[in-house]
Scaffold this motif. Structure first.
Motif, PDB file in Angstrom:
ATOM      1  N   LEU A 251      -5.638  -4.504  -8.156  1.00 32.03           N
ATOM      2  CA  LEU A 251      -7.121  -4.279  -7.844  1.00 32.03           C
ATOM      3  C   LEU A 251      -7.405  -3.473  -5.815  1.00 32.03           C
ATOM      4  O   LEU A 251      -6.878  -3.462  -5.882  1.00 32.03           O
ATOM      5  CB  LEU A 251      -6.623  -6.447  -7.714  1.00 32.03           C
ATOM      6  CG  LEU A 251      -6.707  -6.797  -8.408  1.00 32.03           C
ATOM      7  CD1 LEU A 251      -6.130  -8.051  -7.934  1.00 32.03           C
ATOM      8  CD2 LEU A 251      -7.385  -6.874  -9.433  1.00 32.03           C
ATOM      9  N   ASN A 252      -9.065  -3.784  -6.311  1.00 31.71           N
ATOM     10  CA  ASN A 252      -9.935  -3.090  -5.256  1.00 31.71           C
ATOM     11  C   ASN A 252     -10.446  -5.120  -4.428  1.00 31.71           C
ATOM     12  O   ASN A 252     -11.290  -5.037  -5.192  1.00 31.71           O
ATOM     13  CB  ASN A 252     -10.117  -1.684  -5.242  1.00 31.71           C
ATOM     14  CG  ASN A 252     -11.436  -1.515  -4.143  1.00 31.71           C
ATOM     15  OD1 ASN A 252     -12.274  -2.369  -3.779  1.00 31.71           O
ATOM     16  ND2 ASN A 252     -10.713  -0.710  -3.385  1.00 31.71           N
ATOM     17  N   ASP A 276     -13.047   0.253   4.344  1.00 28.10           N
ATOM     18  CA  ASP A 276     -14.102  -0.387   3.620  1.00 28.10           C
ATOM     19  C   ASP A 276     -13.788  -1.737   2.918  1.00 28.10           C
ATOM     20  O   ASP A 276     -14.402  -2.465   2.146  1.00 28.10           O
ATOM     21  CB  ASP A 276     -14.940   0.254   3.258  1.00 28.10           C
ATOM     22  CG  ASP A 276     -16.331   0.980   3.988  1.00 28.10           C
ATOM     23  OD1 ASP A 276     -16.947   0.540   5.206  1.00 28.10           O
ATOM     24  OD2 ASP A 276     -16.218   2.427   4.057  1.00 28.10           O
ATOM     25  N   ASP A 277     -12.800  -1.559   1.879  1.00 32.15           N
ATOM     26  CA  ASP A 277     -11.600  -2.148   1.196  1.00 32.15           C
ATOM     27  C   ASP A 277     -10.761  -1.707   0.400  1.00 32.15           C
ATOM     28  O   ASP A 277     -10.149  -0.494   1.491  1.00 32.15           O
ATOM     29  CB  ASP A 277     -12.830  -1.563  -0.236  1.00 32.15           C
ATOM     30  CG  ASP A 277     -12.670   0.274   0.077  1.00 32.15           C
ATOM     31  OD1 ASP A 277     -11.182   0.166  -1.088  1.00 32.15           O
ATOM     32  OD2 ASP A 277     -12.803   0.918  -0.427  1.00 32.15           O
ATOM     33  N   ILE A 304     -14.111  -8.387  -6.235  1.00 38.21           N
ATOM     34  CA  ILE A 304     -12.578  -8.017  -6.201  1.00 38.21           C
ATOM     35  C   ILE A 304     -12.542  -6.817  -8.328  1.00 38.21           C
ATOM     36  O   ILE A 304     -13.232  -7.647  -9.074  1.00 38.21           O
ATOM     37  CB  ILE A 304     -11.412  -9.377  -7.074  1.00 38.21           C
ATOM     38  CG1 ILE A 304     -11.397 -10.194  -5.700  1.00 38.21           C
ATOM     39  CG2 ILE A 304      -9.828  -8.283  -7.582  1.00 38.21           C
ATOM     40  CD1 ILE A 304     -10.649  -9.993  -4.281  1.00 38.21           C
ATOM     41  N   GLY A 305     -12.802  -6.080  -7.894  1.00 33.36           N
ATOM     42  CA  GLY A 305     -12.536  -4.723  -8.913  1.00 33.36           C
ATOM     43  C   GLY A 305     -10.926  -4.383  -9.511  1.00 33.36           C
ATOM     44  O   GLY A 305     -10.255  -4.668  -8.712  1.00 33.36           O
ATOM     45  N   VAL A 306     -11.141  -3.802 -10.721  1.00 42.26           N
ATOM     46  CA  VAL A 306     -10.062  -3.227 -11.292  1.00 42.26           C
ATOM     47  C   VAL A 306      -9.592  -1.516 -10.631  1.00 42.26           C
ATOM     48  O   VAL A 306      -9.861  -1.176 -10.595  1.00 42.26           O
ATOM     49  CB  VAL A 306      -9.458  -3.214 -13.024  1.00 42.26           C
ATOM     50  CG1 VAL A 306      -8.722  -2.648 -13.647  1.00 42.26           C
ATOM     51  CG2 VAL A 306      -9.235  -4.822 -13.097  1.00 42.26           C
ATOM     52  N   ARG A 307      -7.831  -1.762 -10.715  1.00 38.71           N
ATOM     53  CA  ARG A 307      -8.187  -0.139 -10.386  1.00 38.71           C
ATOM     54  C   ARG A 307      -6.898   0.548 -11.020  1.00 38.71           C
ATOM     55  O   ARG A 307      -6.141  -0.638 -11.914  1.00 38.71           O
ATOM     56  CB  ARG A 307      -7.233   0.167  -8.578  1.00 38.71           C
ATOM     57  CG  ARG A 307      -8.449  -0.505  -7.638  1.00 38.71           C
ATOM     58  CD  ARG A 307      -9.468   0.352  -7.427  1.00 38.71           C
ATOM     59  NE  ARG A 307      -9.118   1.715  -6.701  1.00 38.71           N
ATOM     60  CZ  ARG A 307      -9.124   2.730  -7.291  1.00 38.71           C
ATOM     61  NH1 ARG A 307      -9.695   3.112  -8.199  1.00 38.71           N
ATOM     62  NH2 ARG A 307      -8.611   3.684  -6.029  1.00 38.71           N
ATOM     63  N   ALA A 338     -15.812  -1.183  -7.183  1.00 41.20           N
ATOM     64  CA  ALA A 338     -14.760  -0.581  -6.339  1.00 41.20           C
ATOM     65  C   ALA A 338     -14.890   1.006  -6.900  1.00 41.20           C
ATOM     66  O   ALA A 338     -16.163   1.267  -7.258  1.00 41.20           O
ATOM     67  CB  ALA A 338     -13.413  -1.495  -7.351  1.00 41.20           C
ATOM     68  N   PRO A 339     -14.139   1.420  -6.365  1.00 36.35           N
ATOM     69  CA  PRO A 339     -14.141   3.132  -6.682  1.00 36.35           C
ATOM     70  C   PRO A 339     -13.810   2.822  -7.719  1.00 36.35           C
ATOM     71  O   PRO A 339     -13.523   2.437  -8.674  1.00 36.35           O
ATOM     72  CB  PRO A 339     -12.745   3.409  -5.941  1.00 36.35           C
ATOM     73  CG  PRO A 339     -12.772   2.270  -4.351  1.00 36.35           C
ATOM     74  CD  PRO A 339     -12.811   1.348  -4.740  1.00 36.35           C
TER      75      PRO A 339
END
Length: 575
Positions: A251-252, A276-277, A304-307, A338-339
């Motif tokens: 996660l990010n 930043d994150d 919250i995003g998936v990495r 998210a990146p």
């Protein structure tokens, strides 16, 4: 002479007084839990999950460093055993309380009770979760927060704190998942339907779009899936305790218009640095400091995003609600993005910045032993498995701790597992021979010796596929002394960071890369070391370390009631 003796007497009395004060300040904190099936709607879709005392996530344990935790746990699941692992707690002197089925104890049978009693030594952000089958993915987890002992203080200041327990969520049951993972042909579990924050999320719905457009597609009125709101005052500093108990997802986390300062990782202080994150992998925990120094008339998104995997799961969102704004007031800016999922340079740059805070314990300058663990995806009789040095872990019916402590024969494979892999193996390509074997053998480590472990990643069965694997070591913290790309080489030892490496209990290996850790085998017991991705462990991605087992005290009989130790108990053959 008399004066010298008097001085020594006074010093000794002072030391004893301090120790007695510390002992009297610590407490035993009692909890009575029942683990059972419950109906809940974590993402607004109802399903059966595993809860504690009817709660999901389970109750938060809060203690102070030096306290003793006493959990009387009854298994009210109808047809399956259960154990609880206290993630990040070292279990000095209580290895049977580590909560690992077939390793530290027998699974607790339905309607049976087991008492977990252990000491929490160090302040930090921890959590607990099921460690039997894939019960963590069914909701069996909760937070464990250890505050500084009375009279002690953290090396950073803050005005308030929030606890964020992150997870991913599947609509398919863990029983469907485990059957698919163990089937021929292989059935992968796929990507999760939802990401959860403190057990709440919204499936098939963009919370941001819902709030902005007034859509009725998100039924978020249920308290089970209502969005998380962090209520803050302007110009204050808040500690965010963040832990990831995901089954699969890396996660990010980012907060719109705000920076964060990282101050803790896995219960250890780190040299503060601003970001930043943050990337957070399954099994990791962090504390970050958030200063509410933005426009106080606005609210802000926490996203919250998936990495590390191509995201098919919508981001999870929470609201940072500046007082006196209403929590329903929409943030003026869009949620942080998210990146890119495969921007590993971003991930590496974050991990490489994590260093021990000044004054932290330093690692021994050399190791007594090196174990190189090659992570590969393989086949065994047509079934898809994960293997370490071409061995896929298969746990025995008798827990290692009891069988080793009482020197039982034939309780597990007695062979010595390999400590390296062939020099001809190309980690950048799929295995030439994909066939592997299963075993329950264990690495026996000399007590109090220093061990280097090199985690070597490789290509999976498919071409151009290498995955992120977060590895967690039970019973220890370790120093992360190095990372690298490609295959580990002897010359890489010269690049190890022995000056200020961070202490962790969970560490990531990046695709086609390696990670080096160093630890001291100073905790008598038998300890799991494994990938914290739930399906990967189920498929064999782990090893067993045993050290100083002869120094383990009397093991509670309740931990030994299965397998060969169970039979010996029945005949009163155990000492």
């Amino acid at each position: 002479m008399a004066t010298s003796s008097l001085s020594l007497l006074l010093i000794s009395a002072g030391i004893i007084s301090v120790l007695l004060q510390a002992a009297s300040a610590s407490k035993t904190r009692h909890f009575k839990w029942e683990v059972g099936y419950i109906y809940a709607s974590p993402d607004c879709n109802e399903k059966i999950l595993i809860g504690i005392n009817g709660q999901f996530p389970g109750p938060t344990i809060r203690a102070k460093a030096g306290d003793t935790i006493h959990v009387e746990l009854k298994n009210t699941l109808h047809t399956e055993g259960v154990v609880i692992h206290w993630h990040g707690i070292r279990q000095f002197g209580t290895p049977w309380a580590d909560g690992t089925a077939s390793i530290s104890q027998c699974a607790i049978d339905p309607e049976e009770t087991f008492v977990y009693r252990f000491r929490v030594e160090k302040a930090g952000t921890y959590f607990y979760h099921g460690h039997y089958g894939m019960q963590r993915a069914a909701g069996l987890y909760g937070s464990l927060i250890v505050d500084a002992a009375d009279g002690e203080a953290e090396p950073f200041r803050y005005d308030g704190e929030f606890n964020l327990l992150l997870s991913d969520w599947y609509h398919q049951s863990i029983y469907d998942q485990t059957v698919g993972l163990s089937s021929k042909p292989f059935r992968w579990i796929g990507e999760p339907q939802t990401l959860l924050i403190n057990g709440r999320g919204q499936y098939n719905c963009s919370l941001a779009a819902h709030l902005i457009e007034g859509s009725n597609t998100c039924e978020t009125t249920s308290k089970d899936c209502a969005p998380v709101v962090l209520r803050v005052l302007p110009n204050k500093t808040y500690r965010l305790r963040i832990a990831s108990t995901t089954s699969l997802s890396s996660l990010n986390l980012a907060i719109g218009n705000h920076k964060m300062v990282v101050v803790e990782a896995d219960g250890n202080h780190v040299e503060p640095f601003m970001v930043d994150d943050i990337d957070i992998y399954s099994g990791e925990s962090y504390s970050v400091l958030l200063t509410t120094d933005q426009n106080p008339s606005s609210n802000y998104w926490l996203s919250i995003g998936v990495r590390g995997r191509k995201p098919k799961t919508s981001p999870a969102l929470a609201i940072v609600n500046y007082s006196p704004n209403s929590p329903s007031k929409l943030p003026e800016s869009s949620p942080p993005i998210a990146p890119e999922w495969n921007d590993y340079n971003h991930s590496k740059s974050f991990s490489y910045r994590i260093l021990a805070r000044r004054g932290a314990p330093k690692p021994p300058q050399s190791a007594d032993r090196r174990i190189v663990l090659l992570n590969t995806q393989n086949k065994i009789d047509g079934y898809t498995k994960w293997s370490i040095n071409n061995i896929s872990l298969a746990l025995p019916p008798t827990p290692y701790l009891g069988s080793m402590r009482y020197r039982l024969k034939n309780a597990f494979d007695a062979g010595t597992p390999p400590e390296n892999f062939p020099s001809s193996y190309d980690v950048m390509k799929p295995p030439t021979n994909p066939n592997s074997t299963q075993s329950s053998n264990a690495y026996v480590i000399r007590f109090n010796s220093t061990v280097d472990v090199i985690l070597q990643n490789a290509n999976a069965l498919a071409v151009n596929v290498s995955e992120i694997h977060p590895w967690h070591l039970h019973g220890h913290d370790f120093w992360v002394v190095g990372y690298g790309d490609g295959r580990f080489d002897e010359k890489d030892v010269a690049r190890f960071n022995l000056k200020n490496p961070p202490l962790r209990n969970t560490v990531v290996i990046f695709p086609y890369g390696w990670t080096a850790i160093r630890f001291v085998a100073d905790n008598p017991g038998v300890w799991a070391f494994h990938c914290h991705i739930e399906p990967h462990l189920h498929m064999g991605m782990g090893v067993i370390f045993a050290e100083g087992v002869e120094h383990v005290g009397k093991i509670p009989k309740e931990a030994l009631v299965c397998g060969m130790t169970g039979k010996m108990l029945m005949h009163n053959h155990l000492p």
